[in-house]
Write a protein that holds these residues in place. Structure first.
Motif, short mmCIF file in Angstrom:
data_model
loop_
_atom_site.label_atom_id
_atom_site.label_comp_id
_atom_site.label_asym_id
_atom_site.label_seq_id
_atom_site.Cartn_x
_atom_site.Cartn_y
_atom_site.Cartn_z
N GLY A 117 0.81 -1.21 0.00
CA GLY A 117 0.00 0.00 0.00
C GLY A 117 0.84 1.25 0.00
O GLY A 117 0.32 2.36 0.19
N GLU A 118 2.13 1.09 -0.25
CA GLU A 118 3.05 2.23 -0.23
C GLU A 118 3.87 2.33 -1.52
O GLU A 118 4.82 3.13 -1.59
N THR A 119 3.54 1.56 -2.52
CA THR A 119 4.32 1.51 -3.75
C THR A 119 4.47 2.92 -4.35
O THR A 119 3.47 3.59 -4.65
N SER A 120 5.71 3.35 -4.52
CA SER A 120 5.97 4.74 -4.94
C SER A 120 5.38 5.06 -6.30
O SER A 120 4.86 6.16 -6.52
N GLU A 121 5.46 4.09 -7.25
CA GLU A 121 4.95 4.36 -8.60
C GLU A 121 3.43 4.60 -8.58
O GLU A 121 2.93 5.44 -9.33
N LEU A 122 2.72 3.86 -7.75
CA LEU A 122 1.27 4.07 -7.63
C LEU A 122 0.97 5.36 -6.89
O LEU A 122 0.09 6.13 -7.28
N MET A 123 1.70 5.60 -5.80
CA MET A 123 1.44 6.79 -5.00
C MET A 123 1.75 8.06 -5.77
O MET A 123 1.23 9.14 -5.44
N ALA A 124 2.56 7.94 -6.84
CA ALA A 124 2.88 9.11 -7.65
C ALA A 124 1.70 9.52 -8.54
O ALA A 124 1.58 10.69 -8.93
N ILE A 125 0.82 8.56 -8.88
CA ILE A 125 -0.28 8.88 -9.80
C ILE A 125 -1.65 8.91 -9.12
O ILE A 125 -2.57 9.54 -9.64
N VAL A 126 -1.78 8.27 -7.96
CA VAL A 126 -3.09 8.19 -7.31
C VAL A 126 -3.66 9.57 -6.97
O VAL A 126 -4.86 9.82 -7.18
N PRO A 127 -2.86 10.52 -6.45
CA PRO A 127 -3.43 11.85 -6.18
C PRO A 127 -4.01 12.51 -7.43
O PRO A 127 -5.07 13.15 -7.37
N THR A 128 -3.36 12.30 -8.58
CA THR A 128 -3.88 12.86 -9.83
C THR A 128 -5.18 12.18 -10.22
O THR A 128 -6.13 12.83 -10.68
N VAL A 129 -5.24 10.86 -10.04
CA VAL A 129 -6.46 10.11 -10.33
C VAL A 129 -7.61 10.65 -9.48
O VAL A 129 -8.74 10.84 -9.96
N LYS A 130 -7.31 10.93 -8.21
CA LYS A 130 -8.34 11.46 -7.31
C LYS A 130 -8.79 12.86 -7.75
O LYS A 130 -9.99 13.16 -7.75
N ARG A 131 -7.83 13.70 -8.16
CA ARG A 131 -8.18 15.06 -8.59
C ARG A 131 -9.03 15.04 -9.86
O ARG A 131 -9.86 15.91 -10.08
N MET A 132 -8.82 14.02 -10.69
CA MET A 132 -9.63 13.90 -11.91
C MET A 132 -11.09 13.62 -11.59
O MET A 132 -11.98 13.88 -12.40
N GLY A 133 -11.32 13.07 -10.42
CA GLY A 133 -12.68 12.72 -10.05
C GLY A 133 -13.01 11.24 -10.20
O GLY A 133 -14.14 10.82 -9.97
N ALA A 134 -12.02 10.44 -10.61
CA ALA A 134 -12.24 9.00 -10.75
C ALA A 134 -12.38 8.36 -9.37
O ALA A 134 -11.76 8.81 -8.39
N THR A 135 -13.21 7.34 -9.28
CA THR A 135 -13.39 6.60 -8.04
C THR A 135 -12.19 5.69 -7.82
O THR A 135 -11.72 5.04 -8.76
N LEU A 136 -11.70 5.63 -6.59
CA LEU A 136 -10.50 4.83 -6.29
C LEU A 136 -10.84 3.67 -5.37
O LEU A 136 -11.37 3.85 -4.28
N ILE A 137 -10.55 2.46 -5.85
CA ILE A 137 -10.64 1.24 -5.03
C ILE A 137 -9.23 0.73 -4.83
O ILE A 137 -8.48 0.55 -5.80
N ALA A 138 -8.84 0.51 -3.58
CA ALA A 138 -7.50 0.02 -3.29
C ALA A 138 -7.57 -1.43 -2.82
O ALA A 138 -8.48 -1.81 -2.08
N MET A 139 -6.59 -2.22 -3.27
CA MET A 139 -6.45 -3.59 -2.78
C MET A 139 -5.04 -3.69 -2.21
O MET A 139 -4.06 -3.74 -2.95
N THR A 140 -4.95 -3.66 -0.86
CA THR A 140 -3.64 -3.71 -0.20
C THR A 140 -3.72 -4.67 0.98
O THR A 140 -4.80 -5.16 1.34
N GLY A 141 -2.58 -4.88 1.62
CA GLY A 141 -2.52 -5.76 2.77
C GLY A 141 -2.58 -5.04 4.10
O GLY A 141 -2.37 -5.65 5.14
N SER A 142 -2.92 -3.73 4.06
CA SER A 142 -2.94 -2.97 5.32
C SER A 142 -3.97 -1.86 5.26
O SER A 142 -3.93 -1.01 4.36
N ASP A 143 -4.88 -1.83 6.24
CA ASP A 143 -5.89 -0.78 6.31
C ASP A 143 -5.27 0.59 6.57
O ASP A 143 -5.87 1.62 6.25
N SER A 144 -4.08 0.60 7.18
CA SER A 144 -3.44 1.87 7.54
C SER A 144 -2.46 2.36 6.49
O SER A 144 -1.80 3.38 6.69
N SER A 145 -2.34 1.66 5.37
CA SER A 145 -1.39 2.06 4.34
C SER A 145 -1.83 3.38 3.70
O SER A 145 -3.00 3.77 3.75
#
Length: 339
Positions: A117-145
């Protein structure tokens, strides 16, 4: 599993150890999936149920992303979704950061997969995805990631241990993630009323597509290629028709071209044992009355089932009014790769 055409090696330490590891690996991964199953409640507000609702209401496409082993799993989940009625695609997070993010729109639902839940390549684009207005579903091994915290809904795919003896290589975690992706796809196809015919339309080049998209009219012989005679003709004339049309049979029709009988090569062989002189024999004397028929709009695979059930190699095709419109030989179905 079996060993064929090979020398059976004597048991050694390595062989015994390999068998132990095989059983242990399968058990660990099975336990991980069972734990994941038990984590899903029967409540409507369960994260899994919410994720399914978000995906069902997505007016765009489902975009799945991950890197490394998670990337391979993401590709498979995207492919499974796409083939079961949910438009989906995979994008590589590193490529997305260099232009491919233009494939994502505000109407899309973005599934981000990362065990940590901390992968740098994903974390680099996820904020932009959120700003676009797209819905984000995460699949990780930690609720606190970090990824889980940014998501609209988080699906926890935590495993207690990897199957790798070093507890390092993604094994049980990727298996659990893949299984949860399959569960999403199954829930979605069920909710959409996705049927075998729909699956076949997205797999036209495969065996299933041919079986579910090929109709009798697509492979039957029609027009002058149909072997047919009237009831009053002689058996000799009927045999000439059988020879000319090359189907090892002939239909017998009435004046409205309704199929009233059938006569095959097999019938001829059996008849020879009983009758030596065919001079005064008409086809009506020896035909099988009320022949089995199939409709032109039925699936070709239905014709296969009928042939197997009644142990026949030919089948007449009749329309809704009973008029003979075609004929099928089992070789026609084989050539069309329905069998």
């Amino acid at each position: 599993m079996s060993v064929t055409d090979a020398k059976i090696l004597p048991k050694s330490f390595h062989a015994i150890r390999a068998l132990e590891l095989a059983r242990e690996t399968l058990q660990i991964e099975a336990d991980a999936i069972i734990a994941l199953r038990n984590r899903i409640s029967d409540q409507a507000d369960d994260p899994f149920a919410i994720a399914v609702e978000l995906l069902l209401n997505c007016s765009g496409r489902v975009v799945v992303s991950g890197i490394g082993k998670s990337g391979h799993i993401a590709r498979k989940i995207a492919a499974t979704l796409a083939s079961t009625g949910t438009p989906a695609l995979f994008i590589h997070p590193a490529e997305a950061a260099h232009g491919d993010l233009g494939m994502v729109t505000e109407n899309d639902t973005f599934i981000a997969i990362s065990n940590s839940g901390e992968t740098s390549e994903l974390m680099a684009i996820v904020p932009t995805v959120k700003r676009m207005g797209a819905t984000l579903i995460a699949m990780t091994g930690s609720d606190s990631s970090a990824l889980a915290q940014l998501a609209t809904v988080h699906l926890n795919v935590r495993v207690d241990q990897e199957a790798c003896p070093l507890n390092l290589a993604p094994t049980a975690s990727t298996t659990a993630t893949l299984a949860l992706g399959d569960a999403l796809a199954v829930a979605l196809l069920d909710a959409r009323g996705f049927r075998e015919e729909d699956f076949a339309r997205s797999h036209p080049g495969g065996a299933l597509g041919r079986r579910l998209l090929t109709h009798v009219r697509d492979v039957m012989r029609s027009g002058d290629a149909i072997p047919a005679v009237t009831a009053e003709v002689s058996l000799s004339a009927a045999l000439l028709e059988i020879t000319r049309k090359g189907m090892a049979m002939t239909a017998v029709v009435d004046d409205r071209y309704h199929a009233i009988g059938v006569f095959t090569d097999g019938d001829l062989r059996r008849l020879i044992e009983q009758i030596q002189d065919f001079t005064n024999v008409t086809i009506a004397d020896v035909m099988h009355a009320n022949p089995r028929t199939i409709g032109p709009d039925q699936l070709a695979v239905d014709a296969v089932h009928m042939m197997e059930q009644y142990r026949i190699n030919q089948l007449l095709v009749a329309d809704a009014e009973g008029k003979l419109v075609g004929a099928l030989h089992i070789h026609d179905l084989t050539r069309a790769k329905v069998i």
